[in-house]
Design a protein around this motif. Structure first.
Motif, PDB file in Angstrom:
ATOM      1  N   ALA A 177     -28.372  48.642 -29.099  1.00  0.00           N
ATOM      2  CA  ALA A 177     -28.937  50.087 -29.252  1.00  0.00           C
ATOM      3  C   ALA A 177     -28.608  50.938 -30.208  1.00  0.00           C
ATOM      4  N   VAL A 178     -27.320  51.145 -30.390  1.00  0.00           N
ATOM      5  CA  VAL A 178     -26.598  51.947 -31.292  1.00  0.00           C
ATOM      6  C   VAL A 178     -26.807  51.447 -33.017  1.00  0.00           C
ATOM      7  N   ILE A 179     -26.819  50.025 -32.936  1.00  0.00           N
ATOM      8  CA  ILE A 179     -26.752  49.777 -34.269  1.00  0.00           C
ATOM      9  C   ILE A 179     -28.518  49.847 -34.740  1.00  0.00           C
ATOM     10  N   VAL A 180     -29.163  49.465 -33.877  1.00  0.00           N
ATOM     11  CA  VAL A 180     -30.710  49.601 -34.004  1.00  0.00           C
ATOM     12  C   VAL A 180     -31.222  51.127 -34.451  1.00  0.00           C
ATOM     13  N   MET A 181     -30.460  51.973 -33.647  1.00  0.00           N
ATOM     14  CA  MET A 181     -31.062  53.093 -33.789  1.00  0.00           C
ATOM     15  C   MET A 181     -30.469  53.864 -35.186  1.00  0.00           C
ATOM     16  N   ILE A 182     -29.202  53.405 -35.568  1.00  0.00           N
ATOM     17  CA  ILE A 182     -28.597  53.983 -37.032  1.00  0.00           C
ATOM     18  C   ILE A 182     -29.235  53.325 -38.071  1.00  0.00           C
ATOM     19  N   ALA A 183     -29.792  52.028 -37.844  1.00  0.00           N
ATOM     20  CA  ALA A 183     -30.343  51.241 -38.982  1.00  0.00           C
ATOM     21  C   ALA A 183     -31.744  51.454 -39.096  1.00  0.00           C
ATOM     22  N   THR A 184     -32.580  51.888 -38.170  1.00  0.00           N
ATOM     23  CA  THR A 184     -33.804  52.271 -38.316  1.00  0.00           C
ATOM     24  C   THR A 184     -34.075  53.470 -39.491  1.00  0.00           C
ATOM     25  N   PRO A 185     -34.942  53.229 -40.210  1.00  0.00           N
ATOM     26  CA  PRO A 185     -35.310  54.218 -41.266  1.00  0.00           C
ATOM     27  C   PRO A 185     -35.280  55.821 -40.498  1.00  0.00           C
ATOM     28  N   GLY A 186     -34.551  56.593 -40.905  1.00  0.00           N
ATOM     29  CA  GLY A 186     -34.661  58.009 -40.463  1.00  0.00           C
ATOM     30  C   GLY A 186     -33.750  59.008 -41.486  1.00  0.00           C
ATOM     31  N   VAL A 193     -27.881  58.889 -46.433  1.00  0.00           N
ATOM     32  CA  VAL A 193     -27.009  58.006 -46.812  1.00  0.00           C
ATOM     33  C   VAL A 193     -27.253  57.406 -48.037  1.00  0.00           C
ATOM     34  N   ALA A 194     -28.301  56.732 -47.976  1.00  0.00           N
ATOM     35  CA  ALA A 194     -28.944  56.028 -49.142  1.00  0.00           C
ATOM     36  C   ALA A 194     -29.144  56.647 -50.365  1.00  0.00           C
ATOM     37  N   GLY A 195     -29.744  57.937 -50.259  1.00  0.00           N
ATOM     38  CA  GLY A 195     -29.751  59.041 -51.474  1.00  0.00           C
ATOM     39  C   GLY A 195     -28.655  59.068 -52.126  1.00  0.00           C
ATOM     40  N   ALA A 196     -27.550  59.155 -51.299  1.00  0.00           N
ATOM     41  CA  ALA A 196     -26.083  59.611 -51.703  1.00  0.00           C
ATOM     42  C   ALA A 196     -25.526  58.223 -52.149  1.00  0.00           C
ATOM     43  N   GLY A 197     -25.753  57.076 -51.905  1.00  0.00           N
ATOM     44  CA  GLY A 197     -25.371  56.178 -52.410  1.00  0.00           C
ATOM     45  C   GLY A 197     -26.081  55.684 -53.763  1.00  0.00           C
ATOM     46  N   LEU A 198     -27.490  56.205 -54.074  1.00  0.00           N
ATOM     47  CA  LEU A 198     -28.085  56.075 -55.252  1.00  0.00           C
ATOM     48  C   LEU A 198     -27.790  56.882 -56.262  1.00  0.00           C
ATOM     49  N   ARG A 199     -27.222  57.988 -55.881  1.00  0.00           N
ATOM     50  CA  ARG A 199     -26.933  59.057 -56.926  1.00  0.00           C
ATOM     51  C   ARG A 199     -25.420  59.546 -57.085  1.00  0.00           C
ATOM     52  N   GLY A 200     -24.608  59.424 -56.000  1.00  0.00           N
ATOM     53  CA  GLY A 200     -23.329  59.604 -56.058  1.00  0.00           C
ATOM     54  C   GLY A 200     -21.990  58.509 -55.986  1.00  0.00           C
ATOM     55  N   GLY A 201     -22.699  57.194 -55.680  1.00  0.00           N
ATOM     56  CA  GLY A 201     -21.654  56.374 -55.140  1.00  0.00           C
ATOM     57  C   GLY A 201     -21.155  56.405 -53.903  1.00  0.00           C
ATOM     58  N   TYR A 202     -20.112  55.515 -53.462  1.00  0.00           N
ATOM     59  CA  TYR A 202     -19.640  55.465 -52.096  1.00  0.00           C
ATOM     60  C   TYR A 202     -18.861  56.813 -51.707  1.00  0.00           C
ATOM     61  N   LYS A 203     -18.381  57.315 -52.577  1.00  0.00           N
ATOM     62  CA  LYS A 203     -17.582  58.720 -52.173  1.00  0.00           C
ATOM     63  C   LYS A 203     -18.558  59.740 -51.776  1.00  0.00           C
ATOM     64  N   PHE A 218     -19.999  54.252 -38.939  1.00  0.00           N
ATOM     65  CA  PHE A 218     -19.176  53.890 -40.091  1.00  0.00           C
ATOM     66  C   PHE A 218     -19.847  52.706 -40.581  1.00  0.00           C
ATOM     67  N   ALA A 219     -19.696  51.626 -39.767  1.00  0.00           N
ATOM     68  CA  ALA A 219     -20.102  50.205 -40.340  1.00  0.00           C
ATOM     69  C   ALA A 219     -21.623  50.003 -40.749  1.00  0.00           C
ATOM     70  N   THR A 220     -22.427  50.428 -39.813  1.00  0.00           N
ATOM     71  CA  THR A 220     -23.797  50.423 -40.469  1.00  0.00           C
ATOM     72  C   THR A 220     -24.400  51.132 -41.393  1.00  0.00           C
ATOM     73  N   LEU A 221     -23.534  52.429 -41.687  1.00  0.00           N
ATOM     74  CA  LEU A 221     -24.392  53.160 -42.650  1.00  0.00           C
ATOM     75  C   LEU A 221     -23.611  52.705 -43.644  1.00  0.00           C
ATOM     76  N   SER A 222     -22.255  52.309 -43.894  1.00  0.00           N
ATOM     77  CA  SER A 222     -21.445  51.572 -44.739  1.00  0.00           C
ATOM     78  C   SER A 222     -22.337  50.587 -45.389  1.00  0.00           C
ATOM     79  N   VAL A 223     -22.995  49.758 -44.503  1.00  0.00           N
ATOM     80  CA  VAL A 223     -23.817  48.370 -44.869  1.00  0.00           C
ATOM     81  C   VAL A 223     -25.080  48.894 -45.709  1.00  0.00           C
ATOM     82  N   VAL A 224     -25.712  50.017 -44.977  1.00  0.00           N
ATOM     83  CA  VAL A 224     -26.728  50.601 -45.652  1.00  0.00           C
ATOM     84  C   VAL A 224     -26.553  51.074 -47.103  1.00  0.00           C
ATOM     85  N   TYR A 225     -25.272  51.862 -47.055  1.00  0.00           N
ATOM     86  CA  TYR A 225     -25.103  52.078 -48.734  1.00  0.00           C
ATOM     87  C   TYR A 225     -24.945  51.100 -49.636  1.00  0.00           C
ATOM     88  N   PHE A 226     -24.321  50.007 -49.140  1.00  0.00           N
ATOM     89  CA  PHE A 226     -24.015  48.878 -50.105  1.00  0.00           C
ATOM     90  C   PHE A 226     -25.409  48.230 -50.509  1.00  0.00           C
TER      91      PHE A 226
END
Length: 202
Positions: free
Chosen positions: A12-21, A27-37, A159-167
Motif C-alpha cells: 500500500a505504501v509503495i503504491v501510494m508513493i509511486a502513484t502520480p501525485g 521529486v521528478a521535477g527536481a531530478g529533471l532540473r537539479g540532479g539527484y542532490k 526513500f527507495a520509491t522516490l529515488s527510483v522515481v528520480y532515476f
C-alpha cells in the motif's frame, strides 16, 4: 507479528508513493532540473512531513489530540494553492527558452523546504495517515512496537520509491522530449491542485 498485514502495508505504501501525485512530480521535477542532490533534498523534506503526519496520527490514536475536520480542509486548500504555484513555475520554465526564465526558475527549484510544504499539505498523504495508517497498527501485539515498525518501514520505502522515481525521470531528461516531460509535470501539478480544491469545496 502478522506478516500478511505487514506485507499489505508495504504494498500500500509503495503504491501510494509511486502513484502520480504532488510529491512524486515534485521529486521528478527536481531530478529533471537539479540532479539527484536536489531530488534528495526534496525527498528529505517530504519524508520529514510524513513523520509529522505520522506523529499527528499517533497522537490522535492515543487520545492526546483531537483535530476538527475543517482544519484538515484548510491545510488541504493551502497545500493545493502552493502545489499550483509550483506547477506554474515548472510550466513557465518548460515554455521559456530564455536565460532569464532559467534564472528565475532556479530560485524555486525543489528543495527541502518545498518538499516539506508539499508533503505536509498533500491531500493524499493526509488521508492516508488520518484514515488508512491506523488500520495497520495491529501488525504487532504491542501498539508502540507496531508504530515503530510502520514508521521505519515508511521511511525506507519512501526513500527507495522516490529515488527510483528520480532515476526514471533522470533517464528521460536526456531525451529530446525534456521540455515536454517537464511541461507535463507542471500541468499535472496544476490539475492535482485544482482537483484538490474542488474536492474540498464541493
Amino acid at each position: 507479528m502478522d506478516f500478511s498485514v505487514y506485507i499489505l502495508y508495504c504494498v500500500a505504501v509503495i503504491v501510494m508513493i509511486a502513484t502520480p501525485g504532488p510529491v512524486m512530480l515534485l521529486v521528478a521535477g527536481a531530478g529533471l532540473r537539479g540532479g539527484y542532490k536536489k531530488a534528495l533534498h526534496t525527498i528529505f523534506g517530504t519524508n520529514l512531513a510524513s513523520l509529522v503526519l505520522i506523529a499527528t496520527s499517533v497522537l490522535i490514536l492515543k487520545g492526546f489530540l483531537n483535530i476538527a475536520s475543517h482544519w484538515f480542509d484548510i491545510i488541504k486548500i493551502l497545500g493545493c494553492l502552493y502545489i499550483a504555484y509550483l506547477g506554474m513555475q515548472i510550466v513557465r520554465e518548460a515554455l521559456s527558452q530564455t536565460q532569464q526564465a532559467h534564472e528565475i526558475s532556479s530560485q524555486v527549484q525543489s528543495s527541502f523546504k518545498q518538499g516539506f510544504l508539499v508533503g505536509i499539505s498533500n491531500p493524499k498523504d493526509i488521508i492516508f495517515f488520518a484514515s488508512f495508517f491506523p488500520q495497520f497498527t495491529h501488525v504487532m501485539h504491542n501498539l508502540d512496537q507496531s508504530l515503530i515498525l510502520l514508521t521505519l518501514t515508511w521511511i525506507v520505502l519512501d526513500f527507495a520509491t522516490l529515488s527510483v522515481v528520480y532515476f526514471g525521470f533522470n533517464a528521460l531528461s536526456k531525451s529530446k522530449s525534456y521540455n515536454k516531460i517537464l511541461l507535463s509535470c507542471g500541468a499535472i501539478l496544476l490539475v492535482v491542485a485544482l482537483y484538490g480544491i474542488y474536492s474540498v469545496w464541493f
